[in-house]
Design a protein around this motif. Sequence first.
Motif, PDB file in Angstrom:
ATOM      1  N   LEU A 510     -41.923  23.797 -26.090  1.00  0.00           N
ATOM      2  CA  LEU A 510     -43.262  24.391 -26.102  1.00  0.00           C
ATOM      3  C   LEU A 510     -43.951  24.161 -27.439  1.00  0.00           C
ATOM      4  O   LEU A 510     -43.291  23.987 -28.471  1.00  0.00           O
ATOM      5  CB  LEU A 510     -43.156  25.905 -25.834  1.00  0.00           C
ATOM      6  N   THR A 511     -45.273  24.191 -27.414  1.00  0.00           N
ATOM      7  CA  THR A 511     -46.034  24.179 -28.665  1.00  0.00           C
ATOM      8  C   THR A 511     -45.930  25.557 -29.304  1.00  0.00           C
ATOM      9  O   THR A 511     -45.582  26.542 -28.620  1.00  0.00           O
ATOM     10  CB  THR A 511     -47.508  23.838 -28.393  1.00  0.00           C
ATOM     11  N   PRO A 512     -46.205  25.685 -30.598  1.00  0.00           N
ATOM     12  CA  PRO A 512     -46.131  27.007 -31.232  1.00  0.00           C
ATOM     13  C   PRO A 512     -46.981  28.070 -30.527  1.00  0.00           C
ATOM     14  O   PRO A 512     -46.550  29.214 -30.377  1.00  0.00           O
ATOM     15  CB  PRO A 512     -46.621  26.737 -32.651  1.00  0.00           C
ATOM     16  N   VAL A 513     -48.163  27.680 -30.087  1.00  0.00           N
ATOM     17  CA  VAL A 513     -49.041  28.642 -29.408  1.00  0.00           C
ATOM     18  C   VAL A 513     -48.427  29.080 -28.083  1.00  0.00           C
ATOM     19  O   VAL A 513     -48.423  30.268 -27.736  1.00  0.00           O
ATOM     20  CB  VAL A 513     -50.442  28.021 -29.179  1.00  0.00           C
ATOM     21  N   GLU A 514     -47.891  28.106 -27.335  1.00  0.00           N
ATOM     22  CA  GLU A 514     -47.268  28.427 -26.047  1.00  0.00           C
ATOM     23  C   GLU A 514     -46.035  29.304 -26.245  1.00  0.00           C
ATOM     24  O   GLU A 514     -45.769  30.213 -25.454  1.00  0.00           O
ATOM     25  CB  GLU A 514     -46.876  27.138 -25.324  1.00  0.00           C
ATOM     26  N   LEU A 515     -45.289  29.042 -27.324  1.00  0.00           N
ATOM     27  CA  LEU A 515     -44.077  29.821 -27.595  1.00  0.00           C
ATOM     28  C   LEU A 515     -44.430  31.276 -27.894  1.00  0.00           C
ATOM     29  O   LEU A 515     -43.801  32.198 -27.370  1.00  0.00           O
ATOM     30  CB  LEU A 515     -43.315  29.201 -28.774  1.00  0.00           C
ATOM     31  N   LYS A 586     -43.079  26.016 -17.399  1.00  0.00           N
ATOM     32  CA  LYS A 586     -42.389  26.409 -18.622  1.00  0.00           C
ATOM     33  C   LYS A 586     -40.877  26.419 -18.392  1.00  0.00           C
ATOM     34  O   LYS A 586     -40.420  26.586 -17.264  1.00  0.00           O
ATOM     35  CB  LYS A 586     -42.874  27.782 -19.092  1.00  0.00           C
ATOM     36  N   PRO A 587     -40.104  26.259 -19.456  1.00  0.00           N
ATOM     37  CA  PRO A 587     -38.640  26.193 -19.301  1.00  0.00           C
ATOM     38  C   PRO A 587     -38.069  27.534 -18.841  1.00  0.00           C
ATOM     39  O   PRO A 587     -38.636  28.592 -19.128  1.00  0.00           O
ATOM     40  CB  PRO A 587     -38.141  25.845 -20.711  1.00  0.00           C
ATOM     41  N   PRO A 588     -36.931  27.514 -18.141  1.00  0.00           N
ATOM     42  CA  PRO A 588     -36.299  28.765 -17.696  1.00  0.00           C
ATOM     43  C   PRO A 588     -35.767  29.573 -18.876  1.00  0.00           C
ATOM     44  O   PRO A 588     -35.304  29.013 -19.864  1.00  0.00           O
ATOM     45  CB  PRO A 588     -35.155  28.285 -16.800  1.00  0.00           C
ATOM     46  N   VAL A 589     -35.857  30.894 -18.735  1.00  0.00           N
ATOM     47  CA  VAL A 589     -35.396  31.803 -19.782  1.00  0.00           C
ATOM     48  C   VAL A 589     -34.325  32.717 -19.213  1.00  0.00           C
ATOM     49  O   VAL A 589     -34.483  33.260 -18.119  1.00  0.00           O
ATOM     50  CB  VAL A 589     -36.564  32.650 -20.346  1.00  0.00           C
ATOM     51  N   ASP A 590     -33.241  32.864 -19.960  1.00  0.00           N
ATOM     52  CA  ASP A 590     -32.182  33.778 -19.548  1.00  0.00           C
ATOM     53  C   ASP A 590     -31.811  34.646 -20.748  1.00  0.00           C
ATOM     54  O   ASP A 590     -32.003  34.239 -21.903  1.00  0.00           O
ATOM     55  CB  ASP A 590     -30.964  33.009 -19.059  1.00  0.00           C
ATOM     56  N   ILE A 591     -31.312  35.835 -20.478  1.00  0.00           N
ATOM     57  CA  ILE A 591     -30.970  36.749 -21.573  1.00  0.00           C
ATOM     58  C   ILE A 591     -29.584  37.336 -21.367  1.00  0.00           C
ATOM     59  O   ILE A 591     -29.023  37.310 -20.270  1.00  0.00           O
ATOM     60  CB  ILE A 591     -31.997  37.905 -21.697  1.00  0.00           C
ATOM     61  N   GLY A 592     -29.028  37.849 -22.460  1.00  0.00           N
ATOM     62  CA  GLY A 592     -27.788  38.606 -22.427  1.00  0.00           C
ATOM     63  C   GLY A 592     -28.043  39.990 -22.980  1.00  0.00           C
ATOM     64  O   GLY A 592     -28.823  40.158 -23.929  1.00  0.00           O
ATOM     65  N   ILE A 593     -27.401  41.005 -22.391  1.00  0.00           N
ATOM     66  CA  ILE A 593     -27.609  42.398 -22.809  1.00  0.00           C
ATOM     67  C   ILE A 593     -26.254  43.043 -23.061  1.00  0.00           C
ATOM     68  O   ILE A 593     -25.326  42.904 -22.257  1.00  0.00           O
ATOM     69  CB  ILE A 593     -28.368  43.197 -21.725  1.00  0.00           C
ATOM     70  N   GLY A 594     -26.136  43.742 -24.190  1.00  0.00           N
ATOM     71  CA  GLY A 594     -24.930  44.493 -24.508  1.00  0.00           C
ATOM     72  C   GLY A 594     -25.263  45.953 -24.741  1.00  0.00           C
ATOM     73  O   GLY A 594     -26.245  46.274 -25.421  1.00  0.00           O
ATOM     74  N   ILE A 595     -24.460  46.857 -24.166  1.00  0.00           N
ATOM     75  CA  ILE A 595     -24.728  48.304 -24.268  1.00  0.00           C
ATOM     76  C   ILE A 595     -23.453  49.016 -24.685  1.00  0.00           C
ATOM     77  O   ILE A 595     -22.371  48.755 -24.152  1.00  0.00           O
ATOM     78  CB  ILE A 595     -25.221  48.870 -22.912  1.00  0.00           C
TER      79      ILE A 595
END
Length: 750
Positions: A510-515, A586-595
Amino acid sequence: MKLLKDFKLSPKKVGFITTLLIFVIAFYHGPMQRISIINRLELMTLDFRFKIRGVEKLPEDVKIVAIDNDSIKKIGRWPWDRKIIAKLVDKLSAASASVITLDIIFSEPQISEESKLISNLIEKIKKENKGNQMKALIEDLKEKLKNLDSDQILAESFENAGNVILAMSMNPFSPEIKELDSDTLENLARSSYFLEEDEANLKEEIEPIEAKEVLIPLNKFMDTAYAVGNAEAVSTDIDGVVRKEWMIEKYMDALYPCLALWATMVHLNADIDQLKIIFGESVQLKDINIPIDERGRYLISYYGPQGTVPYYSAVDVLEGKIDSDTFKDKMVFVGYAATGLGDKWVTPFGIMFGVEKQATIAQNFLDRKFLVHPALAILYDLFSILLIGTILSFTLTKLSPSKSGFLALAVFILVIIIISSIFIYYNIWINMVFPLLTTASLYVSITSYRFLTEEKEKRKIRGAFQQYLSPSVVNEVTKDPSKLKLGGEEKPLTILFSDIRGFTSISEALTPVELVHLLNEYFNEMTYVITEQNGGTLDKFIGDAIMAFWGAPVEIENHAEKACLSALGMMEGLKKLREKWDKEGKPPVDIGIGINTGNVVVGNMGSDRRFDYTVMGDGVNLASRLEGINKTYGTNIIISEFTEKEIPEYFIRREVDLVRVKGKLKPVKIYELMGTTENENGLIEKASLFIEGIKLYEKRKWKEAKEIFKAVIEKYPNDGPSKVYIERCSAYEISPPPEDWDGVFVMTTK
């Protein structure tokens, strides 16, 4: 200096620098193999190629008659009376064996007790001057003595057979040269190859190894045998494995062929005059060109493990139990194959009796399928380093970390397949270590550099977002300005950490603006779920990461439940965002969560001029570690055992592991938060089946556990924890953990 100042690193340049470094290492290693660890690794890859080639179909030109355990059990312990060996030679000769090769050194005379008694009796009669009166008796005793002379009987059997090759041992490592007497040396020289037309060639090359001491058969045996060959011609590599054989060794200005080479000459009805040695190239025998290196060593092509060449028990041959046609026109090697007799060598397939090694070499000669290690292999090494290094330097830098990992793995496997195929189908040994080292080094260096730059980018984003405070803190300060004072209190809270996976790949796409726009959308959605839906405190944005907690400044009794609802809500919100971003390209986004849930210090931390309302303590660090653990298990939400105890039953969770996170001594049980019973969708069944596998794993039942995890994968192909446990079970099947194993998995990364 200006060039150095203007020089800026990039992933591509890191790749080129790594390639150049490996190129220099390979050039230094060179044909002389100066770096022992690389030499050892290359030899290991050669043995690997032998094993994947497997057992080859063996032509039936060579047979082994073994002095084995059965023979010793029936005939008696070794050494046997040589009349038995003579009988064995007679049997093989009568069976029309083309050549009989004895991988046994008869260096000492054998005198039986009966012979000693008769000899002593003759001497006694002579001393008592009864020679004339007892002349007839003495002649009779001498005749009996002759009949008891096992060595003479064996020598006669050699002469009658006319095709017996005897073994000798040539020792190049003796501290000093030990010369033979002239008669014995002349007798031995009948089996030698004298350099004549090849003498000039020898001066141009490295001379062959020179023996300083020899152990040879008795003269009476050499007189009647066809020839004597060197049975101790092994060339042991740095790791103790025998992969090469000296074709010729020098002793007293003459060259002596190895035992297998002499046997092959007799089998082919070839004379020593038909043998020609070109050092660094080949040994020529009739129409056979046997490749050798500059020192006269031959690379053995093993057909398989011990027992690949057929063995026949010596006692069965003596008792006539073996069909005589078995040995007709065959090369027969006679040697040790019994416990305690020695003559064992380590080969790429494991331990092998020396007699089978000799038979293998002879069969190699007849097959004319020789292994070749090109003299200019270093040129291939250098070319492969440049080729692979250039390709990967350009491609790895353009792919995401996961895709670059797959590419590097694909290249790694492809190199193994290509080089192994060349070995299997063309009998050429091409070096494997440097192409593999180049592939692995390029991936590690480029990925490490990109990881460091990713952290740098995260710090930039952290500076841009750190001015924002959580709404709950603002509300609490408005009600009570005294909360602006520095200090904190210990309270039981639940802490949540989340992080975007593969942030560098996303930022590069992504471009900085898109990011910035994408991050704003993401943070808005996550903040809404945490603060508005579930009453949490948004502590801070750390680059692309989010830190939040429940239970302060506003006390919440069910803070663990609220945190888990937030985690599930965050995943649901991300799912909607991904659908939107996918339509936008846009590229796929995935996350990790810790609790994690536990006692921590909460309050205003910092200086009088600038401070943050935040939390600190081991409980916070553990939550951060749990977020990172998702990468290991292929999960999205990991909670600690302390959180799991506090949440209601409607949450679907499964035990994942017992881990010792980095920086901690006490292990923690971790769980994957999968969903709720309201939207079950088969998750309960999945969790139950997985837990069944975990129980078997904890009982060290690796095979049964692996089958359960495979069943999970079959129904849920993307289940990360099951894939992890399949790998672990496979590893533990090969190398089980110690008996005091407590089931704890130690995390070595954050």
